[in-house]
Design an enzyme around this catalytic site. Structure first.
Site, PDB file in Angstrom:
ATOM      1  N   LYS A  32       0.928  -1.209   0.152  1.00 49.95           N
ATOM      2  CA  LYS A  32      -0.129   0.021   0.211  1.00 49.95           C
ATOM      3  C   LYS A  32       0.992   1.065  -0.024  1.00 49.95           C
ATOM      4  O   LYS A  32       2.051   1.456   0.713  1.00 49.95           O
ATOM      5  CB  LYS A  32      -0.867   0.076   1.102  1.00 49.95           C
ATOM      6  CG  LYS A  32      -1.838   1.436   1.286  1.00 49.95           C
ATOM      7  CD  LYS A  32      -2.764   1.311   2.403  1.00 49.95           C
ATOM      8  CE  LYS A  32      -2.222   1.766   3.739  1.00 49.95           C
ATOM      9  NZ  LYS A  32      -2.508   3.283   3.818  1.00 49.95           N
ATOM     10  N   ASP A  59      -3.652   4.431  -1.958  1.00 46.50           N
ATOM     11  CA  ASP A  59      -4.512   4.826  -1.082  1.00 46.50           C
ATOM     12  C   ASP A  59      -4.482   6.460  -1.053  1.00 46.50           C
ATOM     13  O   ASP A  59      -3.912   6.904  -0.309  1.00 46.50           O
ATOM     14  CB  ASP A  59      -4.206   4.464   0.411  1.00 46.50           C
ATOM     15  CG  ASP A  59      -5.264   4.816   1.399  1.00 46.50           C
ATOM     16  OD1 ASP A  59      -6.183   5.120   1.077  1.00 46.50           O
ATOM     17  OD2 ASP A  59      -4.929   4.512   2.662  1.00 46.50           O
ATOM     18  N   LYS A  61      -7.569   8.652  -1.332  1.00 46.37           N
ATOM     19  CA  LYS A  61      -8.582   8.804  -0.694  1.00 46.37           C
ATOM     20  C   LYS A  61      -9.287  10.361  -1.498  1.00 46.37           C
ATOM     21  O   LYS A  61      -9.107  11.378  -0.874  1.00 46.37           O
ATOM     22  CB  LYS A  61      -8.374   9.403   0.744  1.00 46.37           C
ATOM     23  CG  LYS A  61      -8.079   8.059   1.590  1.00 46.37           C
ATOM     24  CD  LYS A  61      -8.187   8.160   3.111  1.00 46.37           C
ATOM     25  CE  LYS A  61      -8.008   7.070   3.915  1.00 46.37           C
ATOM     26  NZ  LYS A  61      -6.536   6.756   3.674  1.00 46.37           N
ATOM     27  N   ASP A  64     -13.901  15.054  -4.275  1.00 46.68           N
ATOM     28  CA  ASP A  64     -14.163  16.071  -5.080  1.00 46.68           C
ATOM     29  C   ASP A  64     -15.574  16.158  -5.755  1.00 46.68           C
ATOM     30  O   ASP A  64     -16.177  15.223  -5.697  1.00 46.68           O
ATOM     31  CB  ASP A  64     -12.966  16.512  -5.774  1.00 46.68           C
ATOM     32  CG  ASP A  64     -12.644  17.759  -6.377  1.00 46.68           C
ATOM     33  OD1 ASP A  64     -13.542  18.836  -6.328  1.00 46.68           O
ATOM     34  OD2 ASP A  64     -11.444  18.246  -5.947  1.00 46.68           O
ATOM     35  N   ILE A  65     -15.603  17.038  -6.783  1.00 47.87           N
ATOM     36  CA  ILE A  65     -16.711  16.787  -7.371  1.00 47.87           C
ATOM     37  C   ILE A  65     -16.607  15.683  -8.537  1.00 47.87           C
ATOM     38  O   ILE A  65     -15.612  15.284  -8.950  1.00 47.87           O
ATOM     39  CB  ILE A  65     -17.083  18.013  -8.003  1.00 47.87           C
ATOM     40  CG1 ILE A  65     -16.024  18.630  -9.160  1.00 47.87           C
ATOM     41  CG2 ILE A  65     -17.465  19.458  -7.387  1.00 47.87           C
ATOM     42  CD1 ILE A  65     -16.501  19.549 -10.009  1.00 47.87           C
ATOM     43  N   THR A 119     -11.469   6.542  11.109  1.00 54.06           N
ATOM     44  CA  THR A 119     -11.324   5.868  12.374  1.00 54.06           C
ATOM     45  C   THR A 119     -10.871   6.749  13.280  1.00 54.06           C
ATOM     46  O   THR A 119     -11.011   6.646  14.715  1.00 54.06           O
ATOM     47  CB  THR A 119     -10.891   4.442  12.359  1.00 54.06           C
ATOM     48  OG1 THR A 119      -9.781   4.453  11.913  1.00 54.06           O
ATOM     49  CG2 THR A 119     -11.700   3.439  11.756  1.00 54.06           C
ATOM     50  N   ARG A 180      -3.171  -6.981  13.922  1.00 54.24           N
ATOM     51  CA  ARG A 180      -1.828  -7.371  14.489  1.00 54.24           C
ATOM     52  C   ARG A 180      -1.906  -8.689  14.811  1.00 54.24           C
ATOM     53  O   ARG A 180      -2.816  -9.416  15.651  1.00 54.24           O
ATOM     54  CB  ARG A 180      -2.176  -6.686  15.841  1.00 54.24           C
ATOM     55  CG  ARG A 180      -1.926  -5.172  15.889  1.00 54.24           C
ATOM     56  CD  ARG A 180      -0.398  -4.597  15.351  1.00 54.24           C
ATOM     57  NE  ARG A 180       0.005  -3.308  15.173  1.00 54.24           N
ATOM     58  CZ  ARG A 180      -0.330  -2.555  14.152  1.00 54.24           C
ATOM     59  NH1 ARG A 180      -0.877  -3.317  13.101  1.00 54.24           N
ATOM     60  NH2 ARG A 180       0.006  -1.330  14.127  1.00 54.24           N
ATOM     61  N   ARG A 210       3.470  -1.574  10.344  1.00 54.80           N
ATOM     62  CA  ARG A 210       4.743  -1.768  11.243  1.00 54.80           C
ATOM     63  C   ARG A 210       4.972  -3.214  11.845  1.00 54.80           C
ATOM     64  O   ARG A 210       6.147  -3.356  11.892  1.00 54.80           O
ATOM     65  CB  ARG A 210       4.348  -0.893  12.456  1.00 54.80           C
ATOM     66  CG  ARG A 210       4.495   0.612  12.024  1.00 54.80           C
ATOM     67  CD  ARG A 210       3.871   1.824  12.944  1.00 54.80           C
ATOM     68  NE  ARG A 210       2.375   1.441  12.934  1.00 54.80           N
ATOM     69  CZ  ARG A 210       1.615   2.051  13.572  1.00 54.80           C
ATOM     70  NH1 ARG A 210       2.200   2.974  14.422  1.00 54.80           N
ATOM     71  NH2 ARG A 210       0.344   2.115  13.682  1.00 54.80           N
TER      72      ARG A 210
HETATM   73  O1  C5P Z   1       1.387  -0.056  10.731  1.00 54.09           O
HETATM   74  P1  C5P Z   1      -0.093  -0.344  10.844  1.00 54.09           P
HETATM   75  O2  C5P Z   1      -0.351  -1.575  10.546  1.00 54.09           O
HETATM   76  O3  C5P Z   1      -0.815   0.081  11.906  1.00 54.09           O
HETATM   77  O4  C5P Z   1      -0.505   0.371   9.467  1.00 54.09           O
HETATM   78  C1  C5P Z   1      -1.884   0.433   9.091  1.00 54.09           C
HETATM   79  C2  C5P Z   1      -2.117   1.209   7.671  1.00 54.09           C
HETATM   80  O5  C5P Z   1      -3.449   1.260   7.312  1.00 54.09           O
HETATM   81  C3  C5P Z   1      -1.522   2.764   7.893  1.00 54.09           C
HETATM   82  O6  C5P Z   1      -1.178   3.088   6.368  1.00 54.09           O
HETATM   83  C4  C5P Z   1      -2.723   3.384   8.143  1.00 54.09           C
HETATM   84  O7  C5P Z   1      -2.674   4.746   7.914  1.00 54.09           O
HETATM   85  C5  C5P Z   1      -3.836   2.751   7.519  1.00 54.09           C
HETATM   86  N1  C5P Z   1      -5.209   2.833   8.168  1.00 54.09           N
HETATM   87  C6  C5P Z   1      -5.553   2.541   9.606  1.00 54.09           C
HETATM   88  N2  C5P Z   1      -6.799   2.499   9.997  1.00 54.09           N
HETATM   89  C7  C5P Z   1      -7.748   2.980   8.839  1.00 54.09           C
HETATM   90  C8  C5P Z   1      -7.612   3.325   7.839  1.00 54.09           C
HETATM   91  C9  C5P Z   1      -6.366   3.170   7.209  1.00 54.09           C
HETATM   92  O8  C5P Z   1      -4.648   1.898  10.104  1.00 54.09           O
HETATM   93  N3  C5P Z   1      -9.106   3.138   9.789  1.00 54.09           N
END
Ligand code: C5P
Length: 231
Positions: A32, A59, A61, A64-65, A119, A180, A210
């Site tokens: 991504k 990604d 996002k 716009d119109i 979120t 996770r 991460r």
């Molecule tokens: O490092 P981590 O696994 O937390 O990364 C999650 C990815 O998903 C990041 O790029 C974060 O911006 C994206 N993301 C998120 N929660 C959302 C939408 C996107 O963690 N609701």
């Protein structure tokens, strides 16, 4: 089976992103790239990652119109991303315009994914921008509108997966961050779920950053995650 995992390369460092992507080739389903990367390096930086040959979830996002979003999607088509995000709050006509523009790429077209409610916003934040009421209901409403507007799927949090899968049926992509493995630290993510659980509830793809990119060996981490699916 192709891995459902898209590794989030959340970095402005192009060389680092390229090395990471190269090492992860064959160990994840794709990567991504978000606004941080894309605004820093543009199409040229994107192509350096894309030439490695892995699917890319772009990604950006868009919001716009309709005419502008259709044009933005058309501008991205030569890059051949696998997924492009738009904001569902842009409305039905905007989402339809994005989907129609993507369709012009034919069989290779990118899938358009809708972002519903960020979120990072809690009930108070939503009320402050005039969206009173239940955030979960707003997520479901926007995801339904996305589907009815020809959009291929949504990005959603782990706790929304089951409801959206039940409401929108099986042919709707659900791309899920906040994942996770049990052995990884949550970091700043507040509500997390394991890869296996999110897939069991109906996710089609997982965004994992991460736990892979911050591991001593990103390849080992990706392989440990892959093993969780095949158990
Ligand atoms: O490092 P981590 O696994 O937390 O990364 C999650 C990815 O998903 C990041 O790029 C974060 O911006 C994206 N993301 C998120 N929660 C959302 C939408 C996107 O963690 N609701």
């Amino acid at each position: 089976m192709t891995s459902p995992v898209f590794c989030a390369l959340d970095t402005k460092d192009l060389d680092h992103a390229e090395r990471l992507a190269e090492s992860l080739l064959g160990h994840v389903g794709g990567v991504k790239l978000g606004l941080e990367f894309f605004l820093a390096h543009g199409a040229e930086g994107y192509r350096r990652i894309a030439k490695l040959g892995m699917p890319i979830f772009l990604d950006v996002k868009l919001h716009d119109i309709p005419n502008t979003v259709a044009g933005a999607v058309a501008s991205l088509l030569p890059l051949r991303p696998a997924f492009i995000t738009i904001h569902a709050a842009g409305g039905a006509a905007m989402m339809r315009a994005a989907a129609d523009s993507a369709a012009k790429a034919g069989a290779d077209r990118p899938k358009i994914l809708a972002v519903t409610v960020l979120t990072s916003l809690d009930a108070k934040d939503l009320a402050a921008v005039g969206q009173d009421g239940d955030a979960a209901r707003q997520v479901a409403r926007l995801a339904r509108l996305a589907k009815d507007s020809g959009v291929d799927g949504a990005v959603c949090s782990p706790e929304e997966v089951a409801v959206l899968r039940a409401e929108l049926g099986k042919d709707f992509t659900l791309m899920v961050p906040g994942i996770r493995p049990t052995w990884a630290s949550a970091g700043d993510q507040k509500r997390v779920m394991t890869p296996r659980e999110a897939m069991r509830l109906g996710a089609t793809h997982l965004v994992i950053g991460r736990p892979i990119t911050g591991a001593d060996s990103p390849v080992d981490a990706a392989e440990r995650i892959a093993a969780e699916f095949s158990d």
